[in-house]
Design a protein around this motif. Structure first.
Motif, PDB file in Angstrom:
ATOM      1  N   THR A   3      27.631  12.359  56.675  1.00  0.00           N
ATOM      2  CA  THR A   3      27.896  12.225  55.612  1.00  0.00           C
ATOM      3  C   THR A   3      28.547  13.189  54.892  1.00  0.00           C
ATOM      4  N   TRP A   4      29.387  12.693  53.877  1.00  0.00           N
ATOM      5  CA  TRP A   4      30.502  13.539  53.160  1.00  0.00           C
ATOM      6  C   TRP A   4      29.908  13.206  51.735  1.00  0.00           C
ATOM      7  N   THR A   5      30.103  14.732  51.291  1.00  0.00           N
ATOM      8  CA  THR A   5      29.848  15.335  50.139  1.00  0.00           C
ATOM      9  C   THR A   5      31.063  16.463  48.717  1.00  0.00           C
ATOM     10  N   LYS A   6      31.266  15.471  47.702  1.00  0.00           N
ATOM     11  CA  LYS A   6      32.446  16.197  47.145  1.00  0.00           C
ATOM     12  C   LYS A   6      31.886  16.538  45.898  1.00  0.00           C
ATOM     13  N   ASN A   7      32.145  17.737  45.328  1.00  0.00           N
ATOM     14  CA  ASN A   7      31.626  17.838  43.829  1.00  0.00           C
ATOM     15  C   ASN A   7      33.032  17.959  43.023  1.00  0.00           C
ATOM     16  N   ILE A   8      33.134  18.199  42.163  1.00  0.00           N
ATOM     17  CA  ILE A   8      34.190  17.890  41.098  1.00  0.00           C
ATOM     18  C   ILE A   8      33.540  18.368  39.635  1.00  0.00           C
ATOM     19  N   GLU A   9      34.012  19.324  38.566  1.00  0.00           N
ATOM     20  CA  GLU A   9      34.249  19.098  37.185  1.00  0.00           C
ATOM     21  C   GLU A   9      34.698  17.578  36.319  1.00  0.00           C
ATOM     22  N   ILE A  10      34.143  17.778  35.296  1.00  0.00           N
ATOM     23  CA  ILE A  10      34.514  16.412  34.441  1.00  0.00           C
ATOM     24  C   ILE A  10      34.868  17.349  33.373  1.00  0.00           C
ATOM     25  N   ASN A  11      35.307  16.693  32.672  1.00  0.00           N
ATOM     26  CA  ASN A  11      35.266  17.350  31.187  1.00  0.00           C
ATOM     27  C   ASN A  11      35.392  16.767  30.189  1.00  0.00           C
ATOM     28  N   ALA A  12      34.690  15.986  30.598  1.00  0.00           N
ATOM     29  CA  ALA A  12      34.254  15.211  29.588  1.00  0.00           C
ATOM     30  C   ALA A  12      32.033  15.407  29.452  1.00  0.00           C
ATOM     31  N   PRO A  13      31.461  14.999  27.930  1.00  0.00           N
ATOM     32  CA  PRO A  13      29.553  15.099  27.773  1.00  0.00           C
ATOM     33  C   PRO A  13      28.834  14.543  29.468  1.00  0.00           C
ATOM     34  N   ILE A  14      28.167  14.815  29.448  1.00  0.00           N
ATOM     35  CA  ILE A  14      27.253  14.259  30.666  1.00  0.00           C
ATOM     36  C   ILE A  14      26.940  12.859  30.712  1.00  0.00           C
ATOM     37  N   GLU A  15      26.142  12.610  29.569  1.00  0.00           N
ATOM     38  CA  GLU A  15      26.060  11.208  28.871  1.00  0.00           C
ATOM     39  C   GLU A  15      27.506  10.121  28.923  1.00  0.00           C
ATOM     40  N   HIS A  16      28.338  10.889  29.220  1.00  0.00           N
ATOM     41  CA  HIS A  16      29.429   9.783  28.942  1.00  0.00           C
ATOM     42  C   HIS A  16      30.094   9.721  29.959  1.00  0.00           C
ATOM     43  N   VAL A  17      29.644  10.234  30.779  1.00  0.00           N
ATOM     44  CA  VAL A  17      29.611  10.058  32.839  1.00  0.00           C
ATOM     45  C   VAL A  17      29.354   9.557  33.414  1.00  0.00           C
ATOM     46  N   TRP A  18      27.818   9.155  32.944  1.00  0.00           N
ATOM     47  CA  TRP A  18      26.389   8.744  33.131  1.00  0.00           C
ATOM     48  C   TRP A  18      26.549   7.515  33.013  1.00  0.00           C
ATOM     49  N   LYS A  19      27.106   6.507  32.014  1.00  0.00           N
ATOM     50  CA  LYS A  19      27.260   5.218  31.493  1.00  0.00           C
ATOM     51  C   LYS A  19      27.861   4.524  32.882  1.00  0.00           C
ATOM     52  N   PHE A  20      29.014   5.072  33.642  1.00  0.00           N
ATOM     53  CA  PHE A  20      29.924   4.227  34.252  1.00  0.00           C
ATOM     54  C   PHE A  20      28.603   4.121  35.536  1.00  0.00           C
ATOM     55  N   PHE A  21      27.165   4.608  35.570  1.00  0.00           N
ATOM     56  CA  PHE A  21      26.708   4.995  36.821  1.00  0.00           C
ATOM     57  C   PHE A  21      25.307   3.968  36.407  1.00  0.00           C
ATOM     58  N   ASN A  22      24.577   3.537  35.327  1.00  0.00           N
ATOM     59  CA  ASN A  22      23.783   3.418  34.121  1.00  0.00           C
ATOM     60  C   ASN A  22      23.896   2.688  33.612  1.00  0.00           C
ATOM     61  N   GLY A  23      24.733   1.881  33.530  1.00  0.00           N
ATOM     62  CA  GLY A  23      25.183   1.108  32.162  1.00  0.00           C
ATOM     63  C   GLY A  23      25.960  -0.700  32.738  1.00  0.00           C
ATOM     64  N   SER A  24      26.844  -1.091  32.327  1.00  0.00           N
ATOM     65  CA  SER A  24      26.477  -2.890  32.500  1.00  0.00           C
ATOM     66  C   SER A  24      27.881  -2.839  33.570  1.00  0.00           C
ATOM     67  N   LEU A  25      28.270  -4.505  33.964  1.00  0.00           N
ATOM     68  CA  LEU A  25      29.341  -4.454  34.894  1.00  0.00           C
ATOM     69  C   LEU A  25      30.243  -3.687  34.742  1.00  0.00           C
ATOM     70  N   GLU A  26      30.583  -3.506  33.283  1.00  0.00           N
ATOM     71  CA  GLU A  26      31.955  -3.515  33.222  1.00  0.00           C
ATOM     72  C   GLU A  26      31.983  -1.908  32.698  1.00  0.00           C
ATOM     73  N   GLU A  27      31.730  -0.926  32.344  1.00  0.00           N
ATOM     74  CA  GLU A  27      30.999  -0.164  32.285  1.00  0.00           C
ATOM     75  C   GLU A  27      31.404   0.605  34.360  1.00  0.00           C
ATOM     76  N   MET A  28      30.787   0.011  34.782  1.00  0.00           N
ATOM     77  CA  MET A  28      31.006   0.025  36.570  1.00  0.00           C
ATOM     78  C   MET A  28      31.544   0.168  37.011  1.00  0.00           C
ATOM     79  N   GLN A  29      32.346  -1.164  36.954  1.00  0.00           N
ATOM     80  CA  GLN A  29      33.924  -1.692  37.303  1.00  0.00           C
ATOM     81  C   GLN A  29      35.207  -1.028  36.912  1.00  0.00           C
TER      82      GLN A  29
END
Length: 151
Positions: A3-29
């Motif tokens: 198991t590997w775990t990595k944490n990072i702070e992103i200078n972007a709102p949570i909803e903006h980051v979430w769309k890459f995981f919870n959105g369309s194929l285009e966002e995921m890609q």
């Protein structure tokens, strides 16, 4: 099992980051460019139990596998998605994406991946496996999210 775990702070709102995981194929890609297809096989109302057939391109080879959702949480200040799949009948992989809202423009992203070999010979390869892929992935999520926000 490793198991590997990595944490990072992103200078972007949570909803903006979430769309890459919870959105369309285009966002995921944008964060996982090797995924060339993500087709629903079974979709549940509560998301947990949903299955998507993904195609992953590595060089000239395309792997196909079913990704099942095991956990799903979509709250304004906390997001969580846990998925699992079997890769090439060699590895059982669990990926956990956790987002936590730090403030309106900053998000904490934690990525945990567990890799369980299904054949004894593959266990030997895991001994030498490093967290390089995990580090590269969280860095990619950060750079893609921050680049979009700054544009």
């Amino acid at each position: 099992m490793k198991t590997w775990t990595k944490n990072i702070e992103i200078n972007a709102p949570i909803e903006h980051v979430w769309k890459f995981f919870n959105g369309s194929l285009e966002e995921m890609q944008k964060i996982m460019p090797q995924i060339v297809e993500n087709t629903p096989v079974k979709v549940t109302e509560e998301v947990v139990g949903s299955v998507y057939r993904q195609k992953y391109k590595e060089g000239k080879h395309i792997q196909e596998y079913d990704v099942e959702t095991f956990e799903y949480l979509d709250k304004p200040d906390k997001k969580r998605l846990k998925v699992g799949f079997t890769l090439a009948n060699l590895f059982e992989i669990m990926a956990l994406y956790e987002l936590r809202k730090i403030n309106e423009s900053k998000t904490s992203f934690t990525y945990t991946v567990t890799n369980r070999p299904l054949k004894w010979l593959v266990k030997l390869f895991l001994i030498f496996a490093s967290e390089k892929v995990v580090v590269k992935f969280v860095d990619r999520v950060k750079s893609v999210a921050e680049a979009e926000i700054s544009n």
